[in-house]
Design a protein around this motif. Structure first.
Motif, PDB file in Angstrom:
ATOM      1  N   ALA A 250       0.836  -1.206   0.000  1.00 35.96           N
ATOM      2  CA  ALA A 250       0.000   0.000   0.000  1.00 35.96           C
ATOM      3  C   ALA A 250       0.871   1.256   0.000  1.00 35.96           C
ATOM      4  O   ALA A 250       1.458   1.620   1.019  1.00 35.96           O
TER       5      ALA A 250
ATOM      6  N   THR B 114      -6.577   0.532  -0.887  1.00 34.71           N
ATOM      7  CA  THR B 114      -6.171  -0.582  -0.021  1.00 34.71           C
ATOM      8  C   THR B 114      -7.324  -1.548   0.212  1.00 34.71           C
ATOM      9  O   THR B 114      -7.165  -2.771   0.079  1.00 34.71           O
TER      10      THR B 114
ATOM     11  N   ILE C 254      -4.558   4.476   4.491  1.00 34.97           N
ATOM     12  CA  ILE C 254      -4.201   3.070   4.260  1.00 34.97           C
ATOM     13  C   ILE C 254      -4.670   2.221   5.442  1.00 34.97           C
ATOM     14  O   ILE C 254      -5.279   1.156   5.263  1.00 34.97           O
TER      15      ILE C 254
END
Length: 254
Positions: A139, A180, A211
């Motif tokens: 990510a 994500t 994230i």
């Protein structure tokens, strides 16, 4: 005592309104100083935090420092490394004619970064025995620069091979897709038994929090911390410094 025969290292960070960002940069610089006693290591910021790059370079120049390696604290070559940082450095050196500045390369891609990612996953509780049944979401913060996006995808493919994961898929907190949470759900839909999220970011802040929110919202099994002041990152900064210091006296391109 600083060794005046070596260029000073100026770590150029983006800066953030989140105080955790500057704290992480300071901790990373402290690790670099521990690896290289005598090397002068300073941090400067493009935005939000102080000192700014021009003000730090002016101070160093005033103190008699005439040789500097400016090292972008960036994981990939995107807009900041290609445009912002060279412009700031050129402007400063045009006003400070006795100051020589070499711009070091960005940190990634490099195996030391993968080592730092794996360290953080272990710290989050992922056991090596589960690699083969785990899919990882790599990510990143995200970028509108196609080169930066391509490098993240390349890093994901290489890490799948070297790490023994069943899958590694890139995701982005901004500017690019997938997010994500979408990458986590995609791995689940493909039947992956365990899903881990590895933030490919250096310091905490707004995008890393996004994230984290995506990983929690999609119920990832493991969420690693950001890279932070990992020893692998400090070693990589020293490596990029050495590469730049070995070059000629003026090279303002990453």
């Amino acid at each position: 005592m600083h060794d005046a025969t070596r260029p000073a290292l100026v770590v150029v960070a983006h800066g953030s309104r989140d105080p955790r960002h500057a704290a992480t940069v300071a901790a990373l610089c402290a690790r670099v100083r521990a690896l290289r006693p005598g090397l002068r290591v300073e941090a400067a910021y493009l935005d939000f935090d102080a000192p700014s790059v021009p003000s730090l370079l002016e101070r160093l120049h005033g103190e008699g420092v005439h040789d500097v390696v400016a090292l972008p604290l960036l994981l990939s070559r995107a807009f900041h490394a290609k445009s912002d940082i060279p412009a700031v450095l050129h402007e400063a050196t045009s006003r400070l004619p006795r100051l020589r500045v070499r711009q070091a390369g960005v940190l990634g891609p490099h195996p030391l970064l993968v080592g730092a990612l794996e360290r953080r996953l272990r710290e989050a509780g992922l056991r090596p025995s589960r690699h083969a049944s785990t899919g990882v979401v790599l990510a990143a913060a995200g970028s509108s620069d196609p080169e930066a996006i391509a490098v993240i995808a390349q890093t994901a493919r290489a890490w799948r091979r070297t790490g023994g994961w069943c899958a590694v898929r890139p995701a982005f907190a901004s500017a690019s897709a997938p997010r994500t949470e979408d990458a986590v759900r995609g791995l689940r839909a493909d039947g992956v038994r365990h899903v881990a999220v590895a933030p490919y970011v250096i310091a905490p802040g707004y995008l890393p929090d996004r994230i984290r929110g995506g990983a929690i919202g999609a119920r990832a099994d493991v969420l690693a911390p950001v890279l932070g002041a990992a020893p692998e990152l400090a070693s990589l900064l020293v490596l990029r410094y050495d590469e730049a210091a070995a070059r000629g006296p003026l090279a303002l391109s990453a």
